[in-house]
Design a protein around this motif. Structure first.
Motif, PDB file in Angstrom:
ATOM      1  N   ARG A  79     -12.008 -43.147 -20.448  1.00 35.96           N
ATOM      2  CA  ARG A  79     -10.649 -43.982 -19.851  1.00 35.96           C
ATOM      3  C   ARG A  79     -10.809 -45.874 -20.039  1.00 35.96           C
ATOM      4  O   ARG A  79      -9.299 -45.729 -20.138  1.00 35.96           O
ATOM      5  N   ARG A  80     -11.734 -45.820 -20.980  1.00 39.21           N
ATOM      6  CA  ARG A  80     -11.193 -47.583 -20.887  1.00 39.21           C
ATOM      7  C   ARG A  80     -10.181 -47.683 -22.137  1.00 39.21           C
ATOM      8  O   ARG A  80      -9.441 -48.076 -21.805  1.00 39.21           O
ATOM      9  N   THR A  81     -10.331 -46.259 -23.486  1.00 34.96           N
ATOM     10  CA  THR A  81      -8.886 -46.434 -24.416  1.00 34.96           C
ATOM     11  C   THR A  81      -7.813 -46.326 -23.804  1.00 34.96           C
ATOM     12  O   THR A  81      -6.842 -46.566 -23.777  1.00 34.96           O
ATOM     13  N   PHE A  82      -7.874 -44.789 -22.733  1.00 36.86           N
ATOM     14  CA  PHE A  82      -6.553 -44.867 -21.844  1.00 36.86           C
ATOM     15  C   PHE A  82      -5.549 -45.897 -21.621  1.00 36.86           C
ATOM     16  O   PHE A  82      -5.002 -46.272 -21.548  1.00 36.86           O
TER      17      PHE A  82
ATOM     18  N   THR B 261      -5.562 -39.885 -16.154  1.00 38.71           N
ATOM     19  CA  THR B 261      -6.800 -39.470 -17.083  1.00 38.71           C
ATOM     20  C   THR B 261      -6.556 -37.951 -17.538  1.00 38.71           C
ATOM     21  O   THR B 261      -6.298 -37.419 -16.549  1.00 38.71           O
ATOM     22  N   GLN B 262      -6.925 -37.807 -18.513  1.00 35.90           N
ATOM     23  CA  GLN B 262      -7.384 -36.425 -19.403  1.00 35.90           C
ATOM     24  C   GLN B 262      -8.543 -36.499 -19.569  1.00 35.90           C
ATOM     25  O   GLN B 262      -9.879 -37.052 -20.189  1.00 35.90           O
ATOM     26  N   ILE B 263      -9.674 -34.910 -19.083  1.00 28.68           N
ATOM     27  CA  ILE B 263     -10.077 -34.579 -19.547  1.00 28.68           C
ATOM     28  C   ILE B 263     -10.460 -33.697 -19.818  1.00 28.68           C
ATOM     29  O   ILE B 263     -10.139 -32.116 -19.276  1.00 28.68           O
ATOM     30  N   ASN B 264     -10.697 -32.691 -21.404  1.00 33.25           N
ATOM     31  CA  ASN B 264     -10.549 -31.493 -21.965  1.00 33.25           C
ATOM     32  C   ASN B 264      -9.320 -30.374 -21.889  1.00 33.25           C
ATOM     33  O   ASN B 264      -9.023 -29.712 -21.755  1.00 33.25           O
ATOM     34  N   GLY B 265      -8.081 -31.268 -22.232  1.00 32.39           N
ATOM     35  CA  GLY B 265      -6.542 -31.307 -21.691  1.00 32.39           C
ATOM     36  C   GLY B 265      -5.757 -30.927 -20.811  1.00 32.39           C
ATOM     37  O   GLY B 265      -5.118 -30.434 -20.401  1.00 32.39           O
TER      38      GLY B 265
ATOM     39  N   GLU C 295      -6.895 -63.732  -4.710  1.00 31.46           N
ATOM     40  CA  GLU C 295      -8.229 -64.999  -4.388  1.00 31.46           C
ATOM     41  C   GLU C 295      -8.868 -64.570  -3.113  1.00 31.46           C
ATOM     42  O   GLU C 295      -9.330 -66.132  -3.595  1.00 31.46           O
ATOM     43  N   MET C 296      -9.333 -63.406  -3.156  1.00 29.29           N
ATOM     44  CA  MET C 296     -10.538 -63.174  -2.522  1.00 29.29           C
ATOM     45  C   MET C 296     -12.020 -63.287  -3.073  1.00 29.29           C
ATOM     46  O   MET C 296     -13.387 -62.740  -3.233  1.00 29.29           O
ATOM     47  N   GLY C 297     -11.223 -63.721  -4.959  1.00 32.59           N
ATOM     48  CA  GLY C 297     -12.337 -63.745  -5.827  1.00 32.59           C
ATOM     49  C   GLY C 297     -13.394 -62.095  -5.532  1.00 32.59           C
ATOM     50  O   GLY C 297     -14.551 -61.826  -5.707  1.00 32.59           O
ATOM     51  N   LEU C 298     -12.400 -61.021  -5.754  1.00 29.42           N
ATOM     52  CA  LEU C 298     -13.005 -59.422  -5.512  1.00 29.42           C
ATOM     53  C   LEU C 298     -12.956 -58.871  -7.248  1.00 29.42           C
ATOM     54  O   LEU C 298     -11.524 -58.904  -7.661  1.00 29.42           O
ATOM     55  N   SER C 299     -13.780 -58.657  -8.025  1.00 30.46           N
ATOM     56  CA  SER C 299     -13.801 -57.795  -9.068  1.00 30.46           C
ATOM     57  C   SER C 299     -13.285 -56.369  -9.308  1.00 30.46           C
ATOM     58  O   SER C 299     -13.403 -55.873  -7.865  1.00 30.46           O
ATOM     59  N   GLN C 300     -12.410 -56.598  -9.931  1.00 26.92           N
ATOM     60  CA  GLN C 300     -11.699 -54.758  -9.852  1.00 26.92           C
ATOM     61  C   GLN C 300     -13.358 -54.324 -10.425  1.00 26.92           C
ATOM     62  O   GLN C 300     -14.266 -54.086 -11.106  1.00 26.92           O
ATOM     63  N   PRO C 301     -13.361 -52.518  -9.776  1.00 27.10           N
ATOM     64  CA  PRO C 301     -14.586 -51.983 -10.228  1.00 27.10           C
ATOM     65  C   PRO C 301     -14.590 -51.359 -11.073  1.00 27.10           C
ATOM     66  O   PRO C 301     -15.692 -51.166 -11.076  1.00 27.10           O
ATOM     67  N   GLY C 302     -13.268 -51.249 -12.198  1.00 25.55           N
ATOM     68  CA  GLY C 302     -13.716 -51.072 -13.288  1.00 25.55           C
ATOM     69  C   GLY C 302     -12.056 -50.222 -13.678  1.00 25.55           C
ATOM     70  O   GLY C 302     -11.065 -49.780 -12.495  1.00 25.55           O
ATOM     71  N   PRO C 303     -12.007 -49.827 -14.627  1.00 25.68           N
ATOM     72  CA  PRO C 303     -10.868 -49.890 -14.961  1.00 25.68           C
ATOM     73  C   PRO C 303      -9.875 -48.659 -15.286  1.00 25.68           C
ATOM     74  O   PRO C 303      -8.861 -47.881 -15.303  1.00 25.68           O
ATOM     75  N   HIS C 304     -11.201 -47.351 -14.484  1.00 24.21           N
ATOM     76  CA  HIS C 304     -10.810 -46.194 -13.931  1.00 24.21           C
ATOM     77  C   HIS C 304     -10.617 -46.655 -12.164  1.00 24.21           C
ATOM     78  O   HIS C 304      -9.743 -45.551 -11.786  1.00 24.21           O
ATOM     79  N   ASP C 305     -10.242 -47.378 -11.705  1.00 25.86           N
ATOM     80  CA  ASP C 305     -10.474 -47.568 -10.019  1.00 25.86           C
ATOM     81  C   ASP C 305      -9.796 -48.970  -9.884  1.00 25.86           C
ATOM     82  O   ASP C 305     -10.267 -49.546  -9.522  1.00 25.86           O
ATOM     83  N   PRO C 306      -8.402 -49.449 -10.557  1.00 23.67           N
ATOM     84  CA  PRO C 306      -7.921 -50.470  -9.939  1.00 23.67           C
ATOM     85  C   PRO C 306      -7.662 -50.457  -8.440  1.00 23.67           C
ATOM     86  O   PRO C 306      -6.865 -49.896  -8.002  1.00 23.67           O
ATOM     87  N   ILE C 307      -7.275 -51.684  -8.274  1.00 27.36           N
ATOM     88  CA  ILE C 307      -7.704 -52.184  -6.231  1.00 27.36           C
ATOM     89  C   ILE C 307      -5.846 -53.078  -6.963  1.00 27.36           C
ATOM     90  O   ILE C 307      -5.322 -54.162  -7.448  1.00 27.36           O
ATOM     91  N   VAL C 308      -4.825 -52.339  -6.438  1.00 26.79           N
ATOM     92  CA  VAL C 308      -3.091 -52.653  -6.905  1.00 26.79           C
ATOM     93  C   VAL C 308      -2.241 -51.576  -5.698  1.00 26.79           C
ATOM     94  O   VAL C 308      -3.093 -50.733  -5.683  1.00 26.79           O
TER      95      VAL C 308
END
Length: 321
Positions: free
Chosen positions: A3-6, A223-227, A298-311
């Motif tokens: 996921r991170r590479t993607f 993302t992709q998992i096994n095709g 603005e809220m100081g909320l950290s992003q949960p991770g590259p697979h789960d963006p807050i956008v």
């Protein structure tokens, strides 16, 4: 590719992926299949859910679609929600439902919610122009000693999925509310379900199951998992952030009546998308808006991770076939 590479190697504004050896029965003279998707409207949380659904139905009605589908967390079967459901039912074409985990909040059963919606089965399949579509129900009871809300696909449904994939010879897309790829909050036995999918692809000799599309996480990701490709469609309404980051973003009257909105970061405009399947591609149309009030930075909320963006976005994903 993890996921991170993607995420590092692609842009959320437009992603091109390859599905090798996909086989289509779509006639070259046809325009292909096009359908509308909306996820996680949350009528019972969002004060302007009616407006958001009306916007989707109005946009869908201007297109020549094969169907529309909502990906769950739609509305509970209260009598006062019937006007909201009537907006959905005003669409003149084919309409399909997916059961979400919050659609039975308040002590309702899945059968009660289905009856209210006019949904015949918890899980089912249908075909459009040579494409097979499967709707799963990720809300089967968790086997003991698992705890928490139900996010499981039980033995009967698993066997039905195996049999259905054996029966169809058409390229397939699977819909579910909970994702089949994000382990922290997806279908609990997702690895079993993915194995069923991958076995079906192996038996077919090509990628019969092209992609799986879900809602639930209120994020924008593929993302992709096994095709097999896995797409998470963002909520029409908001991202949940919890009590630590609660902010009153609307009037006091709205906050009093809709007490859960303060625990979210709402999107100014509704998010939804239209998906086109042609002989050489699957394209998910982009839609962007902005947050109401302060956003995560603005809220100081950290992003949960590259697979789960807050956008406040649904990205333009293009899958080459």
């Amino acid at each position: 590719m993890n996921r991170r590479t993607f995420i590092k190697s692609t842009s959320l504004a437009g992603v091109t992926l390859t599905l090798p050896n996909a086989i289509f029965s779509l006639d070259s003279t046809r325009k292909g299949v096009e359908f509308g998707l909306i996820a996680d409207v949350h009528k019972d949380i969002m004060h302007d859910a009616d407006y958001r659904l009306k916007a989707f139905i109005a946009a869908a009605s201007k297109k020549d679609l094969d169907f529309i589908l909502q990906l769950g967390d739609f509305c509970r079967p209260y009598d006062y929600n019937r006007s909201f459901l009537n907006i959905w039912n005003s669409y003149k074409g084919d309409r399909y439902h997916v059961l979400g985990n919050h659609d039975t909040d308040g002590g309702f059963t899945r059968d009660q919610t289905r009856a209210f919606w006019g949904m015949a089965e918890n899980y089912y399949a249908f075909d459009k122009k040579g494409i097979h579509f499967i709707v799963l129900d990720g809300n089967d009871p968790n086997p003991k000693p698992w705890s928490g809300y139900n996010r499981y696909i039980g033995e009967r449904q698993k066997q039905w999925l195996i049999d259905d994939l054996k029966r169809t010879t058409n390229p397939t897309i699977i819909f579910s509310h909970q994702t089949l790829e994000l382990e922290s909050d997806g279908v609990s036995n997702m690895k079993e379900i993915r194995q069923i999918i991958e076995d079906a692809n192996k038996d077919a000799g090509y990628h019969k199951v092209m992609c799986c599309i879900s809602g639930h996480t209120h994020t924008d990701f593929m993302t992709q998992i096994n095709g097999v490709y896995y797409v998470q469609i963002n909520s029409a309404s908001y991202r949940w952030v919890g009590s630590k980051y609660k902010v009153i973003r609307y009037s006091k009257d709205i906050d009093k009546k809709y007490q859960w909105i303060k625990y979210t970061i709402p999107y100014k405009d509704p998010l939804y998308t239209f998906v086109k399947i042609k002989q050489d591609s699957i394209i998910i149309a982009s839609k962007k808006t902005r947050f109401v009030g302060p956003g995560p930075k603005e809220m100081g909320l950290s992003q949960p991770g590259p697979h789960d963006p807050i956008v406040p976005t649904i990205s333009n994903f293009k899958m080459k076939l």
